[in-house]
Design an enzyme around this catalytic site. Structure first.
Site, short mmCIF file in Angstrom:
data_model
loop_
_atom_site.label_atom_id
_atom_site.label_comp_id
_atom_site.label_asym_id
_atom_site.label_seq_id
_atom_site.Cartn_x
_atom_site.Cartn_y
_atom_site.Cartn_z
N GLY A 20 0.63 -1.11 0.05
CA GLY A 20 -0.04 0.00 0.05
C GLY A 20 0.94 1.15 -0.01
O GLY A 20 0.17 2.38 0.55
N ASN A 22 1.67 3.04 -2.34
CA ASN A 22 0.97 3.94 -3.55
C ASN A 22 -0.27 4.36 -2.77
O ASN A 22 -0.64 5.60 -3.31
CB ASN A 22 0.62 3.04 -4.93
CG ASN A 22 1.70 3.14 -5.80
OD1 ASN A 22 2.16 4.32 -6.14
ND2 ASN A 22 2.30 2.01 -6.01
N ILE A 97 -7.82 -9.65 -11.37
CA ILE A 97 -8.37 -9.13 -12.97
C ILE A 97 -9.72 -8.58 -12.68
O ILE A 97 -10.70 -9.50 -12.10
CB ILE A 97 -8.36 -10.00 -14.24
CG1 ILE A 97 -6.49 -10.38 -14.13
CG2 ILE A 97 -8.61 -9.46 -15.14
CD1 ILE A 97 -5.85 -9.96 -14.91
N HIS A 114 1.64 0.30 -13.09
CA HIS A 114 2.37 -0.93 -13.26
C HIS A 114 3.95 -0.57 -13.47
O HIS A 114 4.13 0.29 -14.18
CB HIS A 114 2.00 -1.53 -14.57
CG HIS A 114 2.46 -3.03 -14.84
ND1 HIS A 114 2.39 -3.88 -13.95
CD2 HIS A 114 3.54 -3.35 -15.47
CE1 HIS A 114 3.03 -5.14 -14.47
NE2 HIS A 114 3.92 -4.84 -15.36
N ASP A 150 -3.04 -5.47 -17.51
CA ASP A 150 -1.76 -4.59 -17.75
C ASP A 150 -2.03 -3.78 -19.17
O ASP A 150 -0.90 -3.64 -19.50
CB ASP A 150 -0.45 -4.90 -17.45
CG ASP A 150 -0.25 -5.57 -15.73
OD1 ASP A 150 -1.00 -4.66 -14.98
OD2 ASP A 150 0.44 -6.43 -15.35
N GLU A 179 6.91 5.90 -8.90
CA GLU A 179 5.33 5.66 -8.91
C GLU A 179 4.68 6.59 -8.38
O GLU A 179 3.61 6.92 -8.60
CB GLU A 179 5.03 4.12 -8.67
CG GLU A 179 5.53 2.92 -9.38
CD GLU A 179 5.03 1.68 -8.88
OE1 GLU A 179 3.92 1.57 -8.57
OE2 GLU A 179 6.02 0.69 -9.12
#
Ligand code: GAR
Length: 192
Positions: A20, A22, A97, A114, A150, A179
């Protein structure tokens, strides 16, 4: 971290599966005046996802949806998102997904980050494969989500040089730092 959730900000959910970092970074960004989003819901498919601690710290509503039955899980998530009037979704290390059906419901409003220069190196073990192939560059990509892994239109990408001494771990750290810069920039690009 100072909280400022303006009523005019785009209500956003962040989906996670793990550490986590991000998520933490997006929460920090969302509190800024110039952030177009507020984070109102955190979804994790794992009850022990480390990132859930940020939901607790910031008192943001969180839900664990295990995805054992993906169809049922997505139904539950759609109900939650509708109840909370969420109109934007950021995937941040979410390792499931999402179906076409789910994505159609949130048409064009689901994005992902990604750790590679997509379309190269989709999927898992990105850094290991990049190093094994002696690539000179790697990076990270923010893109719209489709039901293919992705894939989807690229919003922003950041390229970095791989140094000769880089190992999987140092490359991961280097790219994660990028990122954390790229994700907020990509969100601003979408809304401003
Ligand atoms: C990040 O590097 C993100 O790009 C990657 O998982 C990591 C999550 O880290 N996502 C994918 O590989 C998606 N296919 P975090 O939990 O610390 O944000």
């Amino acid at each position: 971290m100072k909280k400022s959730i303006g009523p005019d900000k785009v209500k956003t959910a962040v989906f996670i599966s793990g550490t986590g970092s991000n998520l933490k970074n997006l929460i920090k960004f969302s509190f800024k005046k110039n952030s177009p989003i507020s984070i109102n819901l955190i979804i994790s498919n794992k009850s022990n996802a480390e990132g859930l601690k940020y939901a607790n710290q910031q008192k943001i509503e969180k839900k664990i949806i295990n995805f054992i039955n993906p169809k049922e899980s997505e139904k539950k998530i759609i109900n939650l998102l509708e109840k909370k009037k969420i109109s934007f979704i950021c995937l941040a290390g979410f390792m499931k997904i999402l179906s076409n059906n789910f994505l159609k419901r949130f048409n064009g409003k689901v994005i992902n980050i990604h750790p590679s220069l997509l379309p190269k190196y989709k999927g898992l073990d990105t850094h290991k494969r990049v190093l094994k192939n002696n690539e000179k560059f790697s990076g990270c990509t923010v893109h719209y989500v489709t039901s293919k892994l992705d894939s989807g239109k690229i919003i922003l990408q950041k390229k970095i040089k791989i140094s000769k001494t880089d190992k999987e771990n140092t490359l991961r750290k280097k790219i994660l730092r990028e990122e954390h810069r790229l994700y907020p920039r990509a969100i601003k690009k979408i809304f401003y």
